[in-house]
Design a protein around this motif. Structure first.
Motif, PDB file in Angstrom:
ATOM      1  N   ALA A  42      19.227  -7.143 -27.884  1.00 54.18           N
ATOM      2  CA  ALA A  42      20.125  -8.287 -27.831  1.00 54.18           C
ATOM      3  C   ALA A  42      19.445  -9.385 -27.019  1.00 54.18           C
ATOM      4  N   PHE A  43      19.158 -10.507 -27.667  1.00 56.95           N
ATOM      5  CA  PHE A  43      18.450 -11.587 -26.987  1.00 56.95           C
ATOM      6  C   PHE A  43      19.416 -12.531 -26.263  1.00 56.95           C
ATOM      7  N   GLU A  44      18.934 -13.087 -25.158  1.00 61.32           N
ATOM      8  CA  GLU A  44      19.650 -14.125 -24.415  1.00 61.32           C
ATOM      9  C   GLU A  44      19.027 -15.473 -24.760  1.00 61.32           C
ATOM     10  N   PHE A  45      19.876 -16.475 -25.036  1.00 58.09           N
ATOM     11  CA  PHE A  45      19.352 -17.785 -25.417  1.00 58.09           C
ATOM     12  C   PHE A  45      19.733 -18.889 -24.428  1.00 58.09           C
ATOM     13  N   GLU A  46      20.585 -18.576 -23.434  1.00 56.51           N
ATOM     14  CA  GLU A  46      21.053 -19.605 -22.502  1.00 56.51           C
ATOM     15  C   GLU A  46      20.048 -19.846 -21.385  1.00 56.51           C
ATOM     16  N   GLU A  47      19.720 -21.103 -21.204  1.00 52.80           N
ATOM     17  CA  GLU A  47      18.848 -21.488 -20.091  1.00 52.80           C
ATOM     18  C   GLU A  47      19.568 -21.187 -18.770  1.00 52.80           C
ATOM     19  N   GLY A  48      18.841 -20.578 -17.843  1.00 55.86           N
ATOM     20  CA  GLY A  48      19.397 -20.346 -16.503  1.00 55.86           C
ATOM     21  C   GLY A  48      20.362 -19.173 -16.412  1.00 55.86           C
ATOM     22  N   ALA A  49      20.479 -18.407 -17.483  1.00 57.29           N
ATOM     23  CA  ALA A  49      21.440 -17.298 -17.477  1.00 57.29           C
ATOM     24  C   ALA A  49      21.104 -16.272 -16.391  1.00 57.29           C
ATOM     25  N   VAL A  50      22.143 -15.798 -15.732  1.00 60.85           N
ATOM     26  CA  VAL A  50      22.002 -14.644 -14.841  1.00 60.85           C
ATOM     27  C   VAL A  50      22.286 -13.421 -15.708  1.00 60.85           C
ATOM     28  N   MET A  51      21.242 -12.665 -16.003  1.00 63.65           N
ATOM     29  CA  MET A  51      21.360 -11.662 -17.071  1.00 63.65           C
ATOM     30  C   MET A  51      21.887 -10.322 -16.561  1.00 63.65           C
ATOM     31  N   ASN A  52      23.106 -10.354 -16.071  1.00 70.08           N
ATOM     32  CA  ASN A  52      23.730  -9.125 -15.591  1.00 70.08           C
ATOM     33  C   ASN A  52      24.771  -8.597 -16.592  1.00 70.08           C
ATOM     34  N   GLY A  53      24.634  -8.998 -17.847  1.00 68.99           N
ATOM     35  CA  GLY A  53      25.586  -8.575 -18.869  1.00 68.99           C
ATOM     36  C   GLY A  53      24.927  -7.692 -19.920  1.00 68.99           C
ATOM     37  N   THR A  54      25.151  -8.022 -21.183  1.00 62.92           N
ATOM     38  CA  THR A  54      24.696  -7.139 -22.259  1.00 62.92           C
ATOM     39  C   THR A  54      23.380  -7.572 -22.892  1.00 62.92           C
ATOM     40  N   THR A  55      22.956  -8.809 -22.662  1.00 66.83           N
ATOM     41  CA  THR A  55      21.691  -9.222 -23.270  1.00 66.83           C
ATOM     42  C   THR A  55      20.531  -8.625 -22.491  1.00 66.83           C
ATOM     43  N   ALA A  56      19.546  -8.115 -23.253  1.00 68.43           N
ATOM     44  CA  ALA A  56      18.477  -7.333 -22.623  1.00 68.43           C
ATOM     45  C   ALA A  56      17.223  -8.152 -22.361  1.00 68.43           C
ATOM     46  N   GLU A  57      17.054  -9.260 -23.083  1.00 66.16           N
ATOM     47  CA  GLU A  57      15.790  -9.981 -22.950  1.00 66.16           C
ATOM     48  C   GLU A  57      15.998 -11.427 -23.343  1.00 66.16           C
ATOM     49  N   HIS A  58      15.419 -12.338 -22.540  1.00 69.81           N
ATOM     50  CA  HIS A  58      15.549 -13.758 -22.830  1.00 69.81           C
ATOM     51  C   HIS A  58      14.510 -14.160 -23.864  1.00 69.81           C
ATOM     52  N   ILE A  59      14.930 -15.053 -24.745  1.00 73.23           N
ATOM     53  CA  ILE A  59      14.025 -15.566 -25.762  1.00 73.23           C
ATOM     54  C   ILE A  59      12.760 -16.166 -25.138  1.00 73.23           C
ATOM     55  N   LYS A  60      12.904 -16.712 -23.946  1.00 75.22           N
ATOM     56  CA  LYS A  60      11.747 -17.322 -23.263  1.00 75.22           C
ATOM     57  C   LYS A  60      10.691 -16.279 -22.910  1.00 75.22           C
ATOM     58  N   ASP A  61      11.121 -15.043 -22.750  1.00 75.10           N
ATOM     59  CA  ASP A  61      10.175 -13.970 -22.444  1.00 75.10           C
ATOM     60  C   ASP A  61       9.698 -13.258 -23.708  1.00 75.10           C
ATOM     61  N   ALA A  62      10.603 -13.095 -24.669  1.00 78.97           N
ATOM     62  CA  ALA A  62      10.251 -12.336 -25.880  1.00 78.97           C
ATOM     63  C   ALA A  62       9.365 -13.146 -26.826  1.00 78.97           C
ATOM     64  N   ALA A  63       9.705 -14.419 -27.017  1.00 74.75           N
ATOM     65  CA  ALA A  63       9.005 -15.208 -28.039  1.00 74.75           C
ATOM     66  C   ALA A  63       7.507 -15.352 -27.762  1.00 74.75           C
ATOM     67  N   PRO A  64       7.091 -15.634 -26.520  1.00 75.88           N
ATOM     68  CA  PRO A  64       5.642 -15.787 -26.299  1.00 75.88           C
ATOM     69  C   PRO A  64       4.861 -14.507 -26.586  1.00 75.88           C
ATOM     70  N   ILE A  65       5.498 -13.360 -26.394  1.00 73.21           N
ATOM     71  CA  ILE A  65       4.823 -12.090 -26.687  1.00 73.21           C
ATOM     72  C   ILE A  65       4.602 -11.976 -28.190  1.00 73.21           C
ATOM     73  N   LEU A  66       5.648 -12.298 -28.948  1.00 76.32           N
ATOM     74  CA  LEU A  66       5.500 -12.270 -30.410  1.00 76.32           C
ATOM     75  C   LEU A  66       4.381 -13.217 -30.819  1.00 76.32           C
ATOM     76  N   GLY A  67       4.270 -14.316 -30.097  1.00 74.06           N
ATOM     77  CA  GLY A  67       3.190 -15.263 -30.348  1.00 74.06           C
ATOM     78  C   GLY A  67       1.813 -14.686 -30.059  1.00 74.06           C
ATOM     79  N   LYS A  68       1.762 -13.725 -29.159  1.00 71.57           N
ATOM     80  CA  LYS A  68       0.478 -13.076 -28.870  1.00 71.57           C
ATOM     81  C   LYS A  68       0.158 -11.991 -29.895  1.00 71.57           C
ATOM     82  N   TYR A  69       1.200 -11.349 -30.432  1.00 76.36           N
ATOM     83  CA  TYR A  69       0.983 -10.233 -31.351  1.00 76.36           C
ATOM     84  C   TYR A  69       0.709 -10.689 -32.790  1.00 76.36           C
ATOM     85  N   PHE A  70       1.259 -11.852 -33.156  1.00 76.86           N
ATOM     86  CA  PHE A  70       1.200 -12.267 -34.562  1.00 76.86           C
ATOM     87  C   PHE A  70       0.508 -13.617 -34.736  1.00 76.86           C
TER      88      PHE A  70
END
Lengths: 319, 319, 319
Positions: free
Chosen positions: B76-104
């Motif tokens: 479950a991705f988080e898309f809100e800037e500045g979110a305090v991720m203490n809920g159900t989203t597991a990973e922020h798009i800001k962290d996930a997307a650059p990795i995908l950019g490295k893999y593909f």
């Protein structure tokens, strides 16, 4: 290399790092080694980075890879010897593993701990049964207590950031961080095991009281319960949450603020910040660190491919 | 071509159509272009045709493709800037997307609208964050408001059915159809945008009052609320349901019968009938049309491969 | 071979067995036959061995394979002619199948029976609609009533264990076994059909009263309701549970102990024990058999690859 389950299987870690960094600049330099070979990637728990990076590493070596998500694709395995299987488990590991051994040349497996039965988890019961019964080399894609592909990646990443003329050992700090869920100890255990085995760092671990890791992995590291004191002069800060090993699998309330932010970095030696991802922003690490110049987390995640590729190459050479 | 998110990225549409039709007769004519390149196909929502056709297109160009179904594989991705991720989203798009950019080398993404927050959906918040943070070319596999690979497919299909000596523009009609679920407007928006950008049709849209699409996409088309009138002399009838744009995401009850059947085709110019699939039989379109000679829907779906292949080739040339 | 849906499509079974055993020693001996060809593997129900072995077989022949798990990936198909699709099914087989026929050169399909509507299940309604509408060769990856790739595998495995100078026909026994769930009859039906079509065995079936299989498949076999009597002098014992065909889809309580253990093997001719897997240990078969020297079950599962490879090769030669 026969299996890759922990630092004990790594052989010379510096050589593995060197190989991985070679692949980083030459991904296809050994692209026919794996021709006609096949790796099965069996996930008993979900994965993004591990799945993708291992598939890519295998492809770079010319292998076919096939992913099987056991939890989603409806397969509940039985691990108990002598079980009368009249319940919900559909297939015993003793029957499934040898078949996977017939279909593949290498088997990658991800398993998670129960976080309830410490003895069973720390015996790596599930992983070891796959090793015992499949009859082919096994690569851990994260197990109940260790995550060796992540840790090799971490050593690669640290190595890339050392000065060429590296006369003094860098100070590497592993710091506990808060989280909302009870997480395994595996990334932290494994990082400790690998940094110790690597031997080129002054290694410190900081965590709240009640969160000390298993000495089997941490022995050799200095353990400090005061994060501020531990951060002083650190060159690398590795941030990770884990649930309690002593009060096994539990989250123990912590009074102090363990969230890492820029303020806390001030006493470090302009430390590089690392994390295995996924990270809970503003719970484990502040936005300002994740979005700032000290974070080498994206680079670290990218290095997952080269770690996996170095390991698969070593195993393929012996298949 | 850097990204492929809408008709605005298409360059010369006639050239793309020409390329796609070339691949239709010569699927493997450029099969080494993608050697050593990798496309990641990330589905935040399920897909059949888009997933299969894009994988096949990539394979035809010699690329590796890896599919990741985020919703099923537990991310479950988080898309809100500045979110305090203490809920159900597991990973922020800001962290996930650059990795995908490295893999593909190229990233394909499918996202869906909320159908609740029109402003956010029409800002394409999710898609644009992937573009912003991944650092590699992005292909939309359907987004909150558009579906450009489908629309290019539709133009290819229409082009294939034009007389060689095409002196007058064909009448292309987009007609709303009933459905039991509240569907996105994306296929309809996108078809309107592409037919307008293509410029070789007399373009008419018919829908019940309350179902007018965003003028940003339809501007240039004639909009008629009487289906019978709109059908007259049509050469192509594109059938699609969408939920209301004005009363955003809602289904508005409609008195008239908007289900298209053979009777309604009588006033057309023996029109070819199109649909992006999946289609609700006897709700959107009658069996008699779907099983009859006017439907070019199967051919249309088949063309998805060639549209994707033309687009991926254009992007690969710039990678 | 056009389709592979039952023993009726097999042609000369001895030839297929011979081809499969050739591939077992030379997996890549025809690795360019499938170049540029693509097989779609559509699972309406989950699969491990069938999915993996068929993918591997296709890869060995140089084909691309793409797996689509319809149940997980969110696609509910409609199979009723004339359905007004205002309910939960998203796409009619008449619309979906032809598209798959455009995307692939061969289509593999797994479907399961309802176990409620015997007439519909035994008409193989789902499978036959795919065959009717997709327009390309179809391979059954298990259907409502048959599992031909498994049965070909079984014949291959039995053939491998026959003495070279095989003057008398081996006694092949299919025995019912207990289970906690109501399972399809397909593996048992199919085994019966294939052993009969193969013709090189004295074929006996034993099951409790109420569990007789459809005579359409068993005709030619001796059926005995006393397991002890049936086991006598058996050379091969094939163990499998199935739910009742007469009291369709039901589990009928059985007084006797039908679990196969070493004690029961004593009256056999040191029989080889077979099972298609997954097996419920100590419910269908005892640990001592599964872990002992009479079991050829792992070898049998491994042979799935060569059966699939022989079949795909036959079909590719006609594509």
């Amino acid at each position: 290399m026969k299996n890759f389950l922990s630092a004990n299987d790594a052989g010379n870690i510096d050589d593995l790092v060197h190989t991985a960094l070679h692949f980083k600049t030459n991904p296809f330099s050994n692209s026919s080694l794996g021709k006609g070979k096949r790796i099965g990637l069996l996930f008993l728990n979900p994965s993004m980075r591990t799945r993708l990076s291992t598939q890519i590493a295998a492809q770079n070596l010319g292998m076919e890879s096939i992913v099987f998500n056991a939890s989603q694709e409806g397969w509940a395995f039985e691990f108990e010897e002598g079980a009368v299987m009249n319940g919900t488990t559909a297939e015993h590991i003793k029957d499934a593993a040898p078949i996977l051994g017939k279909y593949f040349d290498i088997l990658g497996i991800r398993t998670f701990p129960t976080l309830k039965d410490r003895e069973s988890d720390y015996a790596e019961k599930v992983l070891h049964q796959f090793v015992k019964y499949c009859g082919i080399p096994v690569i851990s894609l994260e197990s109940a207590t260790l995550h060796p592909l992540q840790s090799l990646t971490d050593i690669i990443t640290i190595s890339s950031h050392l000065p060429v003329e590296n006369k003094t050992k860098p100070k590497v700090l592993l710091t506990w961080a808060p989280h909302v869920k009870a997480l395994p100890q595996c990334v932290a255990n494994s990082f400790a095991q690998w940094v110790n085995a690597w031997g080129h760092a002054n290694f410190v671990i900081t965590n709240p009281a009640g969160y000390d890791l298993d000495e089997k992995f941490t022995s050799g590291a200095e353990i400090i319960h005061n994060q501020d004191e531990a951060l002083k002069d650190a060159d690398f800060v590795y941030v990770k949450n884990w649930s309690s090993y002593q009060d096994y699998g539990k989250i123990i309330n912590v009074d102090d603020n363990w969230l890492l932010d820029n303020k806390k970095l001030e006493t470090t030696n302009d430390a590089k910040v690392m994390h295995c991802l996924p990270v809970r922003r503003n719970v484990e690490l502040s936005d300002e660190i994740l979005d700032g110049g000290n974070s080498i987390i994206t680079e670290e995640a990218g290095n997952r491919v080269w770690a996996a590729q170095a390991v698969i190459q070593e195993i393929l050479r012996n298949v």
